[in-house]
Design an enzyme around this catalytic site. Structure first.
Site, PDB file in Angstrom:
ATOM      1  N   CYS A  66       0.839  -1.201   0.000  1.00 51.00           N
ATOM      2  CA  CYS A  66       0.000   0.000   0.000  1.00 51.00           C
ATOM      3  C   CYS A  66       0.875   1.252   0.000  1.00 51.00           C
ATOM      4  CB  CYS A  66      -0.926  -0.005   1.217  1.00 51.00           C
ATOM      5  SG  CYS A  66      -2.011   1.445   1.306  1.00 51.00           S
ATOM      6  N   CYS A  80      -0.506   4.091   2.115  1.00 52.95           N
ATOM      7  CA  CYS A  80      -0.274   3.903   3.551  1.00 52.95           C
ATOM      8  C   CYS A  80       1.168   4.205   3.935  1.00 52.95           C
ATOM      9  CB  CYS A  80      -0.597   2.466   3.958  1.00 52.95           C
ATOM     10  SG  CYS A  80      -2.204   1.847   3.423  1.00 52.95           S
ATOM     11  N   ASP A  81       2.117   3.710   3.142  1.00 53.11           N
ATOM     12  CA  ASP A  81       3.513   3.689   3.578  1.00 53.11           C
ATOM     13  C   ASP A  81       4.468   4.528   2.744  1.00 53.11           C
ATOM     14  OD1 ASP A  81       2.761   1.858   5.555  1.00 53.11           O
ATOM     15  OD2 ASP A  81       3.035   0.152   4.203  1.00 53.11           O
TER      16      ASP A  81
END
Length: 324
Positions: A129, A132-133
């Site tokens: 992701c 997300c990261d």
């Protein structure tokens, strides 16, 4: 209200359902807490100025749901009957659950390459992701593995943080939409490696995470090493909807279909929320939001069902009184 799944969507539905007096029961499934339990640093969930841990966040959500009255059960549903209300669901141990409303929050799992090194380095340089990261790789070198819409979108997104993005694809052409391909090829910070597969995610010495990818050319068989700080596997997601095939409407990718702007499925009283119906955003915060929607939709559904029943009961009572 019966809720299948205990990630951000399911637990948010449980919190709102409990506060509305719907007596929610949460069947936690095979991965209690959802995908966030396998996530380390979470920096984009509102309300926390410092980085928090995914497992801790899910523990707090569950504790909040239980505090307001939700019941948590350890079971896995193996059969569903939504042909009539109340709905009947069966656990793998034979327990039968009966519910007036059903909230499906079973989520979706990212697809992985299946390499042992990939599994070992998840959360240590390997992710599925970018949204997300990606923030953790500001100014660093990253790679994206895949050739569909997800991979191209992830690569484009990562250019917001990284000046050096490599897209690795096992074929000689992309499957992504043409407009996305045009954006990708036009971006100066992205290069593409064609006909290339990842043989190994290479860890650094000691406790160091990912430092490189061992790559192989599918045509020549030649191997080479690509030094990277982060790698994002982007080969798609698998929604956990096998249980509902032939019973609820699914799209071509297997995601549950809901009425736009709601959590309502085609069957009255059955609602879907989180990644099981959302293949675009797939974030904890959006999952939690749709969980709230599912509980509110369920509350309104039950109120609408109960109101005519109360009117009919009242009318019958008046007729009896009149007969006397």
């Amino acid at each position: 209200m019966l809720i299948l799944g205990s990630g951000p969507a399911g637990l948010s539905a449980a919190i709102y359902g409990a506060r509305a007096g719907l007596a929610p029961i949460v069947v936690q499934g095979v991965q209690p807490g959802g995908q966030l339990t396998t996530t380390t640093d979470v920096e984009n969930y509102p309300g926390f100025r410092e980085v928090i841990q995914g497992p801790w966040l899910m523990e707090e959500m569950q504790a909040q749901a239980e505090h307001v009255g939700a019941r948590m059960l350890w079971d896995t549903i193996v059969d569903v009957d939504v042909s009539t209300r109340p709905f009947r669901l069966t656990g793998d141990g034979g327990t039968v659950y009966v519910a007036e409303t059903l909230v499906i929050a079973t989520g979706a799992q990212a697809k992985w390459l299946g390499l042992e090194s990939e599994q070992r380095l998840r959360g240590q340089g390997v992710s599925a992701c970018a949204t997300c990261d990606g923030f953790f790789y500001r100014g660093k070198k990253v790679a994206v593995i895949g050739g569909g819409n997800t991979a191209v979108e992830e690569a484009l997104y990562l250019t917001n943080h990284s000046p050096d993005v490599t897209l690795i694809h096992r074929r000689d052409s992309l499957r992504a939409e043409k407009i996305l391909q045009e954006r990708l090829f036009a971006h100066p910070n992205i290069k593409v490696l064609w006909n290339t597969v990842v043989d190994e995610f290479v860890a650094g010495e000691g406790t160091a995470g990912l430092v490189a990818l061992q790559l192989r050319d599918r045509e020549s068989g030649e191997t080479h090493r690509l030094d990277v700080d982060g790698a994002f596997t982007a080969i798609g997601h698998s929604p956990a909807t096998e249980l509902f095939r032939g019973k609820l409407d699914l799209d071509d990718d297997g995601y549950l279909l809901v009425e736009p702007g709601t959590a309502r499925t085609a069957i009255p009283g059955v609602f879907a929320c989180g990644d099981v119906m959302d293949k675009i955003y797939r974030q904890a915060i959006t999952a939690a939001g749709t969980g709230c929607m599912a509980a509110l939709d369920a509350e309104r559904f039950l109120a609408a069902v109960a109101h005519p029943a109360r009117e009919a009961a009242a009318a019958g009572h008046e007729e009896k009184i009149g007969a006397w």
